[in-house]
Design a protein around this motif. Structure first.
Motif, mmCIF file in Angstrom:
data_model
loop_
_atom_site.group_PDB
_atom_site.id
_atom_site.type_symbol
_atom_site.label_atom_id
_atom_site.label_comp_id
_atom_site.label_asym_id
_atom_site.label_seq_id
_atom_site.Cartn_x
_atom_site.Cartn_y
_atom_site.Cartn_z
ATOM 1 N N LYS A 229 0.919 -0.802 0.428
ATOM 2 C CA LYS A 229 0.016 -0.120 0.025
ATOM 3 C C LYS A 229 0.973 1.180 -0.142
ATOM 4 C CE LYS A 229 -0.468 -0.390 4.718
ATOM 5 N NZ LYS A 229 -1.706 -0.342 6.939
ATOM 6 N N ALA A 230 0.480 2.284 -0.208
ATOM 7 C CA ALA A 230 0.893 3.599 -0.557
ATOM 8 C C ALA A 230 1.034 4.594 1.529
ATOM 9 C CB ALA A 230 0.108 4.812 -1.606
ATOM 10 N N ALA A 231 2.229 4.227 1.571
ATOM 11 C CA ALA A 231 2.364 4.210 3.062
ATOM 12 C C ALA A 231 3.325 5.032 3.424
ATOM 13 C CB ALA A 231 2.097 2.875 4.288
ATOM 14 N N ASN A 232 4.493 4.931 2.455
ATOM 15 C CA ASN A 232 5.551 5.789 2.852
ATOM 16 C C ASN A 232 6.070 7.081 2.573
ATOM 17 O OD1 ASN A 232 6.759 3.329 4.451
ATOM 18 N ND2 ASN A 232 6.715 2.231 3.264
ATOM 19 N N SER A 233 6.574 7.534 2.837
ATOM 20 C CA SER A 233 7.149 8.449 1.846
ATOM 21 C C SER A 233 7.874 9.095 0.415
ATOM 22 C CB SER A 233 7.605 9.656 3.145
ATOM 23 O OG SER A 233 8.384 10.972 2.857
ATOM 24 N N VAL A 234 7.280 10.217 0.065
ATOM 25 C CA VAL A 234 8.105 10.534 -0.781
ATOM 26 C C VAL A 234 9.511 10.797 -1.061
ATOM 27 C CG1 VAL A 234 8.130 11.098 -3.554
ATOM 28 C CG2 VAL A 234 5.710 9.212 -2.938
ATOM 29 N N PHE A 235 9.168 11.856 0.496
ATOM 30 C CA PHE A 235 9.809 13.094 0.627
ATOM 31 C C PHE A 235 11.021 13.024 0.718
ATOM 32 C CE2 PHE A 235 12.600 15.688 3.449
ATOM 33 C CZ PHE A 235 12.213 16.643 3.297
ATOM 34 N N GLN A 236 12.579 13.882 -0.302
ATOM 35 C CA GLN A 236 13.422 13.437 -0.497
ATOM 36 C C GLN A 236 14.626 14.851 -0.380
ATOM 37 O OE1 GLN A 236 15.191 10.431 -1.023
ATOM 38 N NE2 GLN A 236 13.585 9.212 -0.843
ATOM 39 N N LEU A 237 15.755 14.416 0.169
ATOM 40 C CA LEU A 237 16.388 15.508 0.430
ATOM 41 C C LEU A 237 18.056 14.888 -1.197
ATOM 42 C CD1 LEU A 237 16.412 17.351 3.448
ATOM 43 C CD2 LEU A 237 15.431 17.777 1.210
ATOM 44 N N GLY A 238 18.441 15.767 -1.652
ATOM 45 C CA GLY A 238 19.727 14.996 -2.575
ATOM 46 C C GLY A 238 20.608 15.955 -3.359
ATOM 47 N N ILE A 239 21.661 15.480 -3.960
ATOM 48 C CA ILE A 239 22.228 16.425 -4.471
ATOM 49 C C ILE A 239 22.879 15.354 -5.690
ATOM 50 C CG2 ILE A 239 24.712 16.762 -5.047
ATOM 51 C CD1 ILE A 239 23.737 17.921 -3.089
ATOM 52 N N ILE A 240 22.080 16.211 -7.144
ATOM 53 C CA ILE A 240 22.116 15.652 -8.526
ATOM 54 C C ILE A 240 23.133 16.988 -8.743
ATOM 55 C CG2 ILE A 240 20.373 15.666 -8.941
ATOM 56 C CD1 ILE A 240 19.518 18.211 -10.078
ATOM 57 N N VAL A 241 23.996 16.112 -10.105
ATOM 58 C CA VAL A 241 25.208 16.571 -11.121
ATOM 59 C C VAL A 241 24.558 16.982 -12.451
ATOM 60 C CG1 VAL A 241 27.314 17.236 -11.976
ATOM 61 C CG2 VAL A 241 26.665 16.636 -9.176
ATOM 62 N N ASN A 242 24.062 17.444 -13.497
ATOM 63 C CA ASN A 242 23.972 17.317 -14.755
ATOM 64 C C ASN A 242 25.711 18.404 -15.223
ATOM 65 O OD1 ASN A 242 21.399 17.925 -13.613
ATOM 66 N ND2 ASN A 242 21.047 17.022 -16.064
ATOM 67 N N LEU A 243 25.697 17.455 -16.813
ATOM 68 C CA LEU A 243 27.283 17.467 -17.140
ATOM 69 C C LEU A 243 27.149 17.355 -19.020
ATOM 70 C CD1 LEU A 243 29.811 15.156 -15.108
ATOM 71 C CD2 LEU A 243 29.646 18.276 -15.445
ATOM 72 N N GLY A 244 27.092 17.986 -19.465
ATOM 73 C CA GLY A 244 27.079 18.076 -20.457
ATOM 74 C C GLY A 244 25.624 18.644 -21.174
ATOM 75 N N GLY A 245 25.179 18.735 -20.584
ATOM 76 C CA GLY A 245 23.267 19.654 -20.855
ATOM 77 C C GLY A 245 23.408 20.723 -21.652
ATOM 78 N N GLN A 246 22.810 21.872 -22.745
ATOM 79 C CA GLN A 246 22.433 23.035 -22.576
ATOM 80 C C GLN A 246 22.253 24.060 -21.623
ATOM 81 O OE1 GLN A 246 19.149 22.947 -25.005
ATOM 82 N NE2 GLN A 246 20.112 21.596 -26.525
ATOM 83 N N GLU A 247 22.793 25.215 -21.968
ATOM 84 C CA GLU A 247 22.648 26.831 -20.560
ATOM 85 C C GLU A 247 20.989 26.846 -20.682
ATOM 86 O OE1 GLU A 247 25.560 27.731 -19.789
ATOM 87 O OE2 GLU A 247 26.370 26.379 -20.121
ATOM 88 N N GLY A 248 21.103 27.043 -19.714
ATOM 89 C CA GLY A 248 19.633 27.597 -19.073
ATOM 90 C C GLY A 248 19.453 26.756 -17.899
ATOM 91 N N ARG A 249 18.748 27.295 -16.830
ATOM 92 C CA ARG A 249 18.014 25.997 -16.010
ATOM 93 C C ARG A 249 16.556 25.560 -16.571
ATOM 94 N NH1 ARG A 249 16.730 31.303 -12.633
ATOM 95 N NH2 ARG A 249 18.986 33.017 -12.203
ATOM 96 N N ARG A 250 17.127 24.316 -15.219
ATOM 97 C CA ARG A 250 15.684 23.582 -16.073
ATOM 98 C C ARG A 250 14.864 22.848 -14.037
ATOM 99 N NH1 ARG A 250 20.953 20.536 -18.038
ATOM 100 N NH2 ARG A 250 21.765 22.137 -17.047
#
Length: 250
Positions: A229-250
């Motif tokens: 069942k749907a009983a556990n949290s989706v809340f998360q904290l993390g660090i991400i890295v994007n390399l080689g993409g186009q300029e501009g926020r995403r």
């Protein structure tokens, strides 16, 4: 900072108030790819100790692959105000592989669609007044997901610095099956469920391609099930890295 505190409090409240389930959803992955050769990777966790490693790569200017592995080992009281002797030990290992389409839209917006397969294992042991009961099963999942993010000009100013901020959202629909399910080693009827996971995320640029990410959302089970069942949290904290993409926020 008020937004950050509210998100953290929401995650804590969801976790404290949650009931037991053999499924701990990994955070929906939103790599927001923009061109061939781009890589996105990240690590996320929450107060339930559900930790996920994620990665995605753009095979062409519109086709991307993604994968993730999540792990959980938790030994805690069964309830927040309960006895320390009434324990709940949980194990959860889960992996996902997906393939999808992405495109860059006007005003630097990004839209992605992914579909994929997930597999893993869940185990929970509950001890009440010295008596233990163990639930064990194999998990299998098929999912589809849409991700969307648009450029935002807003910045947060604290610690005498401007921090670029971007926002986005994702919706994942999953069909999950619980196989080889046993209670104290005795076979039990299998279960399945359909989950909807709408989430929103906030990304704060820390340094160069490194971003801090906060995910907040909900998990809805469309079928009434006792152990899946749907009983556990989706809340998360993390660090991400994007390399080689186009300029501009995403």
């Amino acid at each position: 900072m008020t937004v950050v505190l509210r998100l953290v409090l929401l995650g804590v409240l969801i976790t404290v108030s949650s009931c037991s389930s053999l499924y701990f959803p990994p955070p929906p992955q939103a790599p927001l790819l923009t061109q061939k050769g781009e890589f996105s990777g990240g690590i996320h966790t929450n107060v339930s100790q559900n930790t996920a490693l994620q990665g995605a790569y753009a095979l062409s200017d519109h086709i991307g692959v993604q994968g993730s592995a999540s792990f959980l080992r938790s030994d805690k009281k069964q309830s927040f105000f309960g006895s320390k002797k009434d324990r709940k030990y949980e194990e959860h290992d889960f992996g996902e592989l997906g393939l999808g389409y992405f495109t860059r839209m006007r005003d630097q917006r990004v839209l992605e669609f992914y579909g994929g397969y997930g597999f893993g294992h869940g185990k929970r042991t509950e001890t009440t007044e010295g008596v233990s009961q163990t639930f064990n099963g194999r998990l299998e999942k098929f999912y589809v997901q849409a991700n969307f993010s648009k450029k935002e000009s807003k910045t947060w100013h604290f610690f005498d610095r401007d921090w670029p901020v971007s926002y986005g959202m994702a919706l994942r629909a999953s069909y999950l099956q619980l196989h080889d399910f046993t209670i104290d080693g005795k076979p039990q009827p299998t279960e399945d469920n359909v989950f909807l996971e709408p989430i929103s995320f906030t990304r704060i640029t820390v340094l160069g391609p490194i971003q801090f990410q906060m995910i907040s959302g909900s998990n809805f089970g469309l079928r009434h099930r006792k152990y899946l069942k749907a009983a556990n949290s989706v809340f998360q904290l993390g660090i991400i890295v994007n390399l080689g993409g186009q300029e501009g926020r995403r």
